[in-house]
Design a protein around this motif. Structure first.
Motif, PDB file in Angstrom:
ATOM      1  N   LYS A  17       3.733   1.018  -0.349  1.00 25.63           N
ATOM      2  CA  LYS A  17       4.780   0.019  -0.114  1.00 25.63           C
ATOM      3  C   LYS A  17       4.614  -1.158  -1.068  1.00 25.63           C
ATOM      4  O   LYS A  17       3.510  -1.530  -1.463  1.00 25.63           O
ATOM      5  CB  LYS A  17       4.712  -0.497   1.326  1.00 25.63           C
ATOM      6  N   GLY A  33       0.619   2.588   2.658  1.00 21.40           N
ATOM      7  CA  GLY A  33       0.271   3.021   1.311  1.00 21.40           C
ATOM      8  C   GLY A  33       1.501   3.241   0.457  1.00 21.40           C
ATOM      9  O   GLY A  33       2.427   3.940   0.871  1.00 21.40           O
ATOM     10  N   THR A  44       5.293  -2.660  11.182  1.00 21.41           N
ATOM     11  CA  THR A  44       5.616  -1.398  10.503  1.00 21.41           C
ATOM     12  C   THR A  44       5.221  -0.166  11.322  1.00 21.41           C
ATOM     13  O   THR A  44       5.874   0.865  11.230  1.00 21.41           O
ATOM     14  CB  THR A  44       4.952  -1.322   9.116  1.00 21.41           C
ATOM     15  N   ARG A  45       4.161  -0.288  12.144  1.00 21.56           N
ATOM     16  CA  ARG A  45       3.726   0.847  12.956  1.00 21.56           C
ATOM     17  C   ARG A  45       4.177   0.751  14.413  1.00 21.56           C
ATOM     18  O   ARG A  45       3.775   1.550  15.251  1.00 21.56           O
ATOM     19  CB  ARG A  45       2.198   0.991  12.886  1.00 21.56           C
ATOM     20  N   GLY A  85       6.361   3.158   9.570  1.00 18.39           N
ATOM     21  CA  GLY A  85       6.272   3.420   8.138  1.00 18.39           C
ATOM     22  C   GLY A  85       4.835   3.382   7.664  1.00 18.39           C
ATOM     23  O   GLY A  85       3.989   2.708   8.245  1.00 18.39           O
ATOM     24  N   ARG A  86       4.546   4.120   6.605  1.00 16.49           N
ATOM     25  CA  ARG A  86       3.215   4.149   5.997  1.00 16.49           C
ATOM     26  C   ARG A  86       3.051   2.933   5.079  1.00 16.49           C
ATOM     27  O   ARG A  86       3.962   2.592   4.321  1.00 16.49           O
ATOM     28  CB  ARG A  86       3.057   5.436   5.207  1.00 16.49           C
TER      29      ARG A  86
END
Length: 328
Positions: free
Chosen positions: A151, A149, A120-121, A146-147
């Protein structure tokens, strides 16, 4: 006169403290060099040993068990998963099978979160640029991921490892959802703040991240098939630290190449160490060499469980981690 020591054959190298303790307790044959045994070598080992200590790289099917002599009485698997062993046939032949459950729970859950973060990062993409010396400096739109938190994380298989993943996910502010053969007890569900989905199809279609944490059984083979993968959001990420056979790897590869999925993090593969080469070409895919349980502490604990199972058997008792077909 002391009782004769059990003859034990170990199919792969184990951590040094484990091998040392085995030498003290048993008449043990250690593996050197650390290579996979051929089928013929496995058959020979099963004929001359009282106890065989295999691992996930040793497929022990009905035909191989049929070649075992009368001497073999225990297959003390080094690892929790036993889908590489025909437990039913072993039982018919009077051969007990044991495993090492519970040891890898925390380590595998850690690796699951590591893969979620890596995909995701976009950590491997950033690492590759740095290692190539190609970084041109910070930019507002570079390497945007994407963050975590907020999700939605869907956990497929809510056993020990699935629950450990849920606890970690909550610490990152993720919403925990799960599908399992049986719903958790209400108090455990409340403790994990997890939402149960009876329908796997409905769950996967709504998740941002899907974590595979169920074992490989006939009923879970290709559970994530082409149809179910197409139900996932095009931005969704799938992570697997359980067994590769649960996902149809060709269908997953096609979906990723077509942009129908946001990314994947895989520590296990459908065909063992033979990884689909097309997966390696994709920047949004993180591949690891089955490292989920690879901590020194965990591997020593696995060895200690193997030793306890063998020692208990040698003393005339049922191994504490005996596996019976009805459990699978």
């Amino acid at each position: 006169m002391p009782a004769q020591r059990l003859s034990v054959v170990v199919t792969r190298r184990l951590p040094e403290p484990v091998e040392t303790r085995m030498k003290e307790l048993f008449d043990v044959e250690l593996r050197d060099p650390d290579t996979r045994m051929t089928r013929e070598e496995l058959a020979n080992a099963m004929r001359r040993a009282d106890v065989l200590v295999p691992c996930v790289t040793d497929p022990i099917d009905a035909a191989l068990i049929g070649q075992a002599g009368d001497k073999l009485k225990l297959i003390a698997n080094y690892g929790a998963g036993v889908d590489h062993i025909d437990v039913a046939t072993a039982r018919q032949r009077g051969i007990l099978v044991s495993n090492t459950p519970g040891v890898v729970t925390e380590d595998t859950a850690d690796m699951t979160l590591a893969l979620i973060m890596a995909v995701t990062r976009r950590i491997p993409e950033g690492l590759a640029v740095m290692q190539a010396g190609a970084w041109q400096g910070w930019a507002p739109t570079a390497f945007m991921g994407g963050r975590l938190g907020g999700k939605r994380l869907g956990i497929l298989g809510m056993g020990r490892i699935g629950q450990a993943v849920a606890r970690r996910a909550r610490a990152f502010g993720m919403q925990v959802h799960y599908n399992n053969r049986k719903r958790l007890r209400p108090e455990l569900e409340a403790e994990l703040d997890a939402t149960f989905w009876e329908s796997l199809d409905q769950m996967v279609s709504r998740m941002d991240i899907l974590s595979i944490n169920c074992p490989h059984t006939p009923s879970t083979y290709h559970l994530m098939n082409a149809r179910r993968l197409k139900l996932m959001k095009p931005t969704a990420v799938i992570v697997n630290t359980s067994r590769g056979e649960v996902i149809d790897e060709n269908a997953l590869t096609r979906g990723l190449r077509a942009g129908e999925l946001g990314g994947a993090g895989l520590d296990v593969f459908e065909h063992g160490h033979e990884v689909n080469p097309r997966l390696r070409e994709l920047p949004n895919v993180v591949l690891l060499p089955h490292m989920g349980s690879a901590t020194l502490e965990g591997r020593i604990e696995m060895g200690e469980k193997v030793i306890i199972n063998i020692k208990t058997f040698a003393d005339g008792h049922r191994p504490p981690d005996q596996v019976v077909p009805g459990q699978l």
